[in-house]
Design an enzyme around this catalytic site. Structure first.
Site, short mmCIF file in Angstrom:
data_model
loop_
_atom_site.label_atom_id
_atom_site.label_comp_id
_atom_site.label_asym_id
_atom_site.label_seq_id
_atom_site.Cartn_x
_atom_site.Cartn_y
_atom_site.Cartn_z
N HIS A 133 -6.46 7.17 20.11
CA HIS A 133 -6.78 7.54 18.74
C HIS A 133 -8.35 7.18 18.73
CE1 HIS A 133 -3.04 6.69 16.17
NE2 HIS A 133 -3.22 8.07 16.24
N CYS A 186 -6.48 -0.69 13.30
CA CYS A 186 -4.97 -0.04 13.03
C CYS A 186 -4.37 -0.64 11.85
CB CYS A 186 -4.23 -0.14 14.48
SG CYS A 186 -4.81 1.00 15.67
#
Length: 280
Positions: free
Chosen positions: A174, A268
């Site tokens: 990511h 996250c």
């Protein structure tokens, strides 16, 4: 001599407790179902992160966890918002797809404009907003989780230019594992996570960026949350904390050893909510 940073902005965040957190499958290189998770410790570490953010003056909303969704603690992946408009997530892996509905309901209940995605994307996992560049620019990662077509869709939904950045190392699956927005104009990133072309783009757009080395990138140091002055980051990223301090920021270290087992850290676990600016 360190530069003086502008006062931090009060932020709104969304977090989801690790009530059902576990590593039951492997959808990134960090996940190993054979490694046991201490859920009680994960809860304590998550709560410390939440309290750290509220103690800094920010508002933290809590999204209730749902059984059967062990990765829902990584709340940043559920959507991406700019000025009160939300571009919903469309997860690549079937194990996480039901998370999107919970995020959808959260925004609808609060009257936000929510646009479901047609293209595969994982919210703030692969989108970052830099408000002071070009009137507000979106940095967008692709290569592992988010399809490039989602970048064009996000641009249409959010009305901001999107800069596509190719990720090439699967450990940085990511964008938010390899790049972070520090304030309205500045970012931090790990060059080795990006293609040669993406590195050139980042160097041109952000010549004063704070660069992380391999050790701090692999310690999830760039998976951080910044309010423009305070930078909340993983305690293992000691070198990056020193570079941030030298650049005029105030590092705030938190330990998230259990949540790292799922391939995530501070960012996250924290979605930033960007409401519409007040009308004058």
């Amino acid at each position: 001599m360190t530069e003086q940073r502008t006062p931090p902005m009060t932020r709104e965040y969304l977090m989801c407790p690790p009530q059902h957190f576990a590593v039951e499958y492997a959808i990134n290189p960090w996940m190993d179902p054979a490694v046991e998770v201490d859920r009680e410790l994960a809860g304590k570490q998550w709560e410390l992160l939440r309290v750290t953010l509220t103690d800094l003056g920010h508002t933290v909303h809590v999204l209730p966890a749902r059984a059967g969704l062990p990765d829902m603690v990584y709340a940043a992946n559920g959507a991406f918002s700019v000025d009160g408009t939300v571009y919903g997530a469309r997860f690549r892996h079937p194990q996480r797809r039901s998370e999107a509905a919970a995020h959808h309901r959260f925004y609808l209940d609060r009257g936000w404009t929510y646009i479901p995605a047609s293209e595969t994307n994982e919210g703030e996992g692969d989108f970052a907003y830099v408000p002071g560049v070009a009137g507000g620019v979106i940095l967008a990662g692709y290569g592992f989780r988010t399809d490039p077509a989602a970048h064009a869709e996000a641009q249409e939904v959010l009305g901001r230019p999107v800069v596509s950045l190719r990720l090439v190392d699967p450990r940085f699956y990511h964008l938010d594992t390899a790049l972070a927005v520090l304030d309205e104009h500045r970012i931090a990133y790990f060059p080795g996570a990006f293609s040669t072309a993406a590195q050139r783009v980042l160097a041109q757009l952000f010549p004063d960026a704070v660069l992380a080395d391999d050790a701090d990138a692999l310690a999830f140091g760039l998976n951080l949350v910044s309010d423009g002055r305070h930078v909340v980051l993983n305690s293992a990223a000691t070198g990056l904390a020193q570079r941030l301090a030298a650049a005029g920021y105030r590092p705030v270290a938190v330990e998230l050893t259990e949540l790292r087992k799922g391939g995530g850290s501070v960012k996250c676990c924290v979605a930033e909510l960007r409401p519409a600016p007040p009308q004058t």
